[in-house]
Every structure is written in structure tokens, then in C-alpha cells.
Design a protein around this motif. Structure first.
Motif, PDB file in Angstrom:
ATOM      1  N   ASP A  28       0.848  -1.200   0.000  1.00 20.90           N
ATOM      2  CA  ASP A  28       0.000   0.000   0.000  1.00 20.90           C
ATOM      3  C   ASP A  28       0.881   1.246   0.000  1.00 20.90           C
ATOM      4  OD1 ASP A  28      -2.281   1.856   0.675  1.00 20.90           O
ATOM      5  OD2 ASP A  28      -3.279  -0.087   0.896  1.00 20.90           O
ATOM      6  N   SER A  81      -6.720   3.923  -2.209  1.00 20.83           N
ATOM      7  CA  SER A  81      -6.897   2.489  -1.976  1.00 20.83           C
ATOM      8  C   SER A  81      -8.191   1.958  -2.565  1.00 20.83           C
ATOM      9  CB  SER A  81      -6.932   2.201  -0.477  1.00 20.83           C
ATOM     10  OG  SER A  81      -5.670   2.356   0.082  1.00 20.83           O
ATOM     11  N   LYS A 362      -6.270  -2.184   6.826  1.00 21.36           N
ATOM     12  CA  LYS A 362      -6.285  -2.442   5.380  1.00 21.36           C
ATOM     13  C   LYS A 362      -7.002  -3.752   5.052  1.00 21.36           C
ATOM     14  CE  LYS A 362      -3.700   1.133   4.120  1.00 21.36           C
ATOM     15  NZ  LYS A 362      -4.173   2.214   3.240  1.00 21.36           N
ATOM     16  N   HIS A 365      -9.396  -3.733   2.285  1.00 15.80           N
ATOM     17  CA  HIS A 365      -8.840  -3.404   0.969  1.00 15.80           C
ATOM     18  C   HIS A 365      -8.697  -4.667   0.112  1.00 15.80           C
ATOM     19  CE1 HIS A 365      -8.213   0.382   2.869  1.00 15.80           C
ATOM     20  NE2 HIS A 365      -7.197   0.806   2.156  1.00 15.80           N
ATOM     21  N   ASP A 431       2.018   3.253   3.213  1.00 16.35           N
ATOM     22  CA  ASP A 431       0.896   4.182   3.160  1.00 16.35           C
ATOM     23  C   ASP A 431       0.546   4.761   4.526  1.00 16.35           C
ATOM     24  OD1 ASP A 431      -1.378   5.377   1.656  1.00 16.35           O
ATOM     25  OD2 ASP A 431      -2.453   4.308   3.224  1.00 16.35           O
ATOM     26  N   ASP A 472      -1.045  -0.145  -4.758  1.00 16.74           N
ATOM     27  CA  ASP A 472      -2.327   0.435  -5.149  1.00 16.74           C
ATOM     28  C   ASP A 472      -2.215   1.903  -5.568  1.00 16.74           C
ATOM     29  OD1 ASP A 472      -1.738   1.163  -2.525  1.00 16.74           O
ATOM     30  OD2 ASP A 472      -3.830   1.094  -1.864  1.00 16.74           O
ATOM     31  N   HIS A 473      -1.136   2.562  -5.159  1.00 16.23           N
ATOM     32  CA  HIS A 473      -0.893   3.976  -5.493  1.00 16.23           C
ATOM     33  C   HIS A 473       0.376   4.382  -4.778  1.00 16.23           C
ATOM     34  CE1 HIS A 473      -2.121   4.793  -1.391  1.00 16.23           C
ATOM     35  NE2 HIS A 473      -3.162   4.027  -1.609  1.00 16.23           N
TER      36      HIS A 473
HETATM   37 MN   LIG Z   1      -3.824   2.548  -0.314  1.00 19.34          MN
END
Ligand SMILES: [Mn+2]
Ligand SMILES: O=C(O)[C@@H](CO)OP(=O)(O)O
Ligand SMILES: [Mn+2]
Length: 560
Positions: A28, A81, A362, A365, A431, A472-473
Motif C-alpha cells: 500500500d 486504496s 487495510k 482493501h 501508506d 495500489d498507489h
Molecule cells: Mn492505499
């Protein structure tokens, strides 16, 4: 195509073998950017992650994780996310909440829908309360959408409006809460001039008030409930901006994310906007995860998470429906993206036994978001989802290793057990710690995530399996606000950088490997702009299956 008409059978891939154990690892907030001292991933010792690129550069590439590639309105929208995991799991790009709300407001459709009609019934005698994140981050909400909603509500007969603002500092720079609150005050003033009694009723920082997720800490939601519904908070002010200023002055550690709750009171000390019988409430965030707990408190009759003291009879609507399985909330202003036929459901229906794991913050997610914002299992005989409890009540720079090793160990054991075909995890460190803006702690966080990856990759080595690693980013790879033209960190006159707590628009790595990956399997060279939505078909191929034809193309091919 609706679920009823779906043909769930996936054909066997002509070349790629079935039956390889596959680890699907999501880091993440792990992007690829300028490698300088503000790139925590670059600075941290991450020997495992580094080794892939060094030893097998042809099995390493970048994929897009922001903007239209993940269903967001523009190239300036950083990834997040929800949209990232939706794209990873669904294998297609869906117009996401941000975009859907934009168009529902622009066309006026929002104000004609069932959800709006539901709240509108309260306008003649009740108050409309808007609760949500005051920000233009575009991750959970956007200010212009709040503006549009307020304007439309007043045009449709709203006579009394109260805003319960949650300050951000996570998707936008810390300290910008003042700017947003000022904008809000100006807009409310204009509405008052139009004859609507419009005011701020309560304020609180998103991470301390209301916006918890995945049941990590109900106290957060309770603090919000007390302020927003009951009109009770540890601090009371007659003016919201002044309140914010006073709280900041009183605490050198004050920041937007953790602003304490306060309510606005009138001259007599009475709260101006508790939520009472006959009122209407809208939670203005389009993003699901951090609104679900409040939605339950507002909507569920049976509720034992905290003592609500008083449960007003209200007309409630979410900006979107936040959980498709729970149908929560029942009323909403904008239809959520219909994310159907996800890869998780396809794979399970084709016998792929799946294990998913993360820690609480998370957990949803790799389960809920991955499965298209649906809670629960598709098939509890073939799936096991394991949640490792997160620390709660701390900011994660205090414990930057978080539960990375525990997640890695659980996944390792699941791999070695050979009971599962796919083992899917999210490692939150880059993250969650990146969001604190604490560079040193984020470096420790990245190192911990790398160690967890190593545990899983070693286990895949032992069972002859395949690993797929992506993110995810971006987040941890950039901890400084930069000059968009030069890429140089922006410094103040004392040479201090402006800390960047948010996600980024950076691409993220996509890596395949493991002894089970036949040497004929190659990354295609003809998909330079592939994004997260291309991962699902890729993973289906690596499970030996052909992906559905409407999925974004697979990034691998068989080359003899
Ligand atoms: Mn994320
Ligand atoms: O914490 C969150 O809610 C968001 C940032 O607003 O981060 P992520 O999308 O990584 O969950
Ligand atoms: Mn984040």
C-alpha cells in the motif's frame, strides 16, 4: 451484464499451466518517483524489492495507478486504496464515486433521485445535516461537490442547514483546514443571504473523529456521534474558524487529521446543530470505507458498538451506497459504480482456493474493495479471510513496523500449507506511516514491508509457486511537496520542506517471478500505458485461465 446472465466458466489457458500457488502482494502506498532523500522507499534498505529489478528487469515494469486509469475524473487525481483495489480486483475501469457524483450534480440528476426525495421530505420542518470530509483531496470527498449539494438543497427548499465538518490534512496539506473552513463559512453566508439558516455545527479531525474504518476503533465514531448528534464535545466555540485557531494555538502538536471534536454554540452556550427527530442527514463522502461505521450508527436499529444515548428519527442518505452486500445505507443520492463480475468471484467459481490477509486498517482493501465493495465471502468453503488486529489509538509513526511481519508470516504459512491457490495480502506500512508525514518512521515502515515480502517470496520459492507484487498507489516514495515544474522540494526561508502526507500520482511497480513462472511467460511490450486494471487478467493467466474478454488485457504472454 447482470450477475444472473453471467457465464462464470473460465477456459483453460492454451499454454500457461494451472495449479501453481500464487502470492498476490499489494504494497500500500508504494510508488516509483524521484530518488532523493525524501523518497522513503529509496532511502530505506529494501533489498528484497530491489533485487527483482536488478536480477530480472524483464519481469519488472510500472503500471498506472492514478487518474482515469483507475476511474478518477482527471490526470491530476492521485490514486487511492478504494479505486486502486477496485481496479486490481475487477480487471476493468469503472467510473468511480468522484466522477459519478460530479456528473449527478452537473446534470441535476442527483436532485431528482429517490435518495434526494427522501431527505427533501424533511426540508419544510427539519434541518438538513451534512457530515463529511472538508477537503478537495478527491479521495473521500471534494469541496466543490459539497458546494453543489448545499446550493441544490437550498434551491429545493432547504431552510435550515448544518455542516459537520471533518478536517483533512491527509489527502491535502496539513494546515489547509483553515482555508477550507473559511471557504465554507463564505458559502454558508451566501446561503443565509438567500434565506437559509446555514451554519457550521461541529468540527473534528478525520482520524480522530468519525472516519475510522473496518471497526478498528469505535471511539472515533463515538466522538463524532457525541458532537454531531448529541451536540456534546470537549470544546465549544461560537465560531468555527476561531475554534480551530484557538485549538491550534493551545497545542503545538495540533494537526488537521487529529483535530479534537468541537461544537458550535450560540450566545447562550447552546449547540446550534444537534441532530434531532425529523431532521435529514447526508454523509457527503463518496468513498465507502470510512463512512460505513457512521452509516451503521445512523441507520441500524440494533447497535451495540457504543451507547448512542439518543437515536433521532431521521431521514438519512449516503452520498453513495457504501456497501452493496449490506445495502448500507438504504438510501443514497448517487448510484455507486456497479462493480460486478470481479476476478475474486470468477476465480472462486473456477475452483481457485483463496486466502486473503491484512491487518485491520487495510483488511477491507484486499477483501471488500477487491471484491467490488462487497463484504463477506463468495464461497466460504473455498475462501479464508484473515484479519490481524491493528494497533489502535496511536498514529502509526509510533509503530511503523505495524503488523507487516505478522501478515507475512500468516501468508507464508498459508502458502506452505498448500491449502490455497491464491494468497493475497496488503502490506499497509508505506501508506499508513507515509500519511503521518514522518519521514524517519516511513523509512522504517518501508524496510518492514520489504521484510514481509521476503517471507512470502521465500515461501513461494519452496512450493514452486509464482508471485505477483504491485501497489495500489504512491505515497511513501514522496514525502515532500515539490515544484511541479522542476521536481525540487519546496522549501521555506529556513530551508524546511513542506511535508507531503498524501498519496501521489506516481506509477507503481508491477513484478512477477517465482520458480513456477515458466520461462516462456513474458511481460508484453505493447501495453506501455497499462494500469492496475490490467492486473486481474494477468493473474487469471498465471492461474492457467483465460480472462473474460471484456477485462483489460493481460500483461503477460506466452513466447516460445
Ligand atoms: Mn492505499
Ligand atoms: O486513509 C485513507 O482513507 C486514504 C487517504 O485518505 O488512504 P488509502 O486510500 O490508502 O486507504
Ligand atoms: Mn493512504
Amino acid at each position: 451484464m447482470g450477475s444472473n446472465a453471467t457465464n462464470w466458466k473460465l477456459e483453460a489457458h492454451p499454454n500457461m499451466p494451472k495449479g501453481k500457488i500464487l502470492a498476490m502482494i499489494v504494497l500500500d502506498g508504494w510508488g516509483e518517483q524521484i530518488k532523493d532523500e525524501y523518497n522513503a522507499i529509496h532511502v530505506a534498505p529494501t533489498p528484497c524489492m530491489d533485487s527483482f529489478r536488478e536480477t530480472a528487469p524483464d519481469r519488472w515494469r510500472l503500471v498506472k495507478a492514478h487518474g482515469p486509469a483507475v476511474g478518477l475524473p482527471t490526470e491530476d487525481d492521485m490514486g487511492n486504496s478504494e479505486v486502486g483495489h477496485n481496479a486490481l480486483g475487477a480487471g476493468r475501469i469503472f467510473a468511480q464515486g468522484a466522477k459519478l457524483v460530479d456528473s449527478a450534480i452537473a446534470t441535476g440528476k442527483l436532485f431528482k433521485g429517490e435518495g434526494f426525495n427522501h431527505i427533501k421530505e424533511a426540508f419544510p420542518t427539519g434541518t438538513l445535516h451534512l457530515i463529511g470530509l472538508l477537503s478537495d483531496g478527491g479521495v473521500h470527498s471534494r469541496y466543490d461537490q459539497l458546494q453543489g449539494l448545499m446550493k441544490g438543497a437550498v434551491e429545493n427548499g432547504c431552510k435550515r442547514l448544518r455542516v459537520h465538518a471533518l478536517t483533512d490534512g491527509r489527502d491535502v496539506l496539513d494546515g489547509t483546514s483553515f482555508k477550507f473552513l473559511e471557504m465554507l463559512e463564505n458559502d454558508l453566508k451566501e446561503l443565509r443571504e438567500k434565506g437559509c439558516d446555514a451554519q457550521v455545527a461541529s468540527v473534528g479531525g478525520r482520524m480522530y473523529v468519525t472516519m475510522d474504518r473496518y471497526d478498528n476503533d469505535w471511539n472515533v465514531v463515538k466522538r463524532g456521534w457525541d458532537a454531531q448528534v448529541l451536540g456534546e464535545a470537549p470544546h465549544k466555540f461560537t465560531n468555527a474558524l476561531e475554534g480551530l485557531k484557538k485549538l491550534k494555538e493551545a497545542d503545538p502538536k495540533f494537526n488537521d487529521q487529529y483535530c479534537p471534536a468541537f461544537v458550535i454554540v450560540d450566545e447562550a452556550g447552546k449547540p446550534v446543530g444537534p441532530i434531532v427527530d425529523g431532521d435529514a442527514v447526508v454523509t457527503i463522502n463518496f468513498r465507502a470505507d470510512r463512512m460505513i461505521m457512521l452509516a451503521k450508527a445512523l441507520e441500524w436499529e440494533k447497535f451495540d458498538k457504543f451507547d448512542r444515548v439518543r437515536v433521532p428519527k431521521i431521514r438519512y442518505a449516503g452520498m453513495l451506497q457504501y456497501d452493496g452486500e449490506l445495502k448500507l445505507p438504504t438510501k443514497y443520492l448517487v448510484d455507486p459504480p456497479e462493480i460486478d463480475r470481479t476476478s475474486g468471484e470468477f476465480l472462486v467459481k473456477n475452483g481457485v482456493r483463496t486466502f486473503a490477509c491484512s491487518e485491520t486498517v487495510k483488511f477491507g482493501h484486499v477483501t471488500f474493495f477487491w471484491n467490488g465493495n462487497r463484504s463477506g465471502y463468495f464461497d466460504n468453503k473455498l475462501e479464508e479471510y484473515v484479519e490481524i488486529p491493528s494497533d489502535s489509538g496511536i498514529t502509526f509513526n509510533e509503530q511503523p513496523k505495524m503488523k507487516a511481519l505478522e501478515i507475512g508470516e500468516k501468508a507464508r504459512d498459508a502458502i506452505l500449507s498448500k491449502k490455497f491457490d491464491q494468497i493475497r495480502v496488503n502490506l499497509p506500512n508505506g501508506d499508513m506511516v507515509g500519511h503521518t508525514g514522518d519521514l524517519k518512521a516511513t523509512i522504517v515502515a518501508c524496510e518492514a514491508a520489504d521484510k514481509a515480502v521476503k517471507l512470502m517470496v521465500d515461501a513461494i520459492e519452496q512450493v514452486g509457486g509464482i508471485f505477483v507484487i504491485t501497489a495500489d498507489h504512491g505515497n511513501a516514495e514522496d514525502m515532500a511537496k515539490r515544484n511541479p515544474k522542476t521536481g525540487e522540494p519546496i522549501k521555506d526561508k529556513d530551508g524546511n520542506i513542506q511535508i507531503l502526507t498524501s498519496h501521489t500520482c506516481a506509477p507503481v511497480p508491477f513484478i512477477i517471478g517465482g520458480p513456477g513462472l515458466a520461462k516462456e511467460i513474458k511481460l508484453r511490450k505493447d501495453l506501455p500505458t497499462a494500469g492496475l486494471a490490467n492486473v486481474a487478467a494477468t493473474v487469471m493467466n498465471l492461474h492457467g485461465l483465460v480472462a473474460p474478454s471484456d477485462y483489460e488485457p493481460s500483461m503477460v504472454e506466452w513466447v516460445q
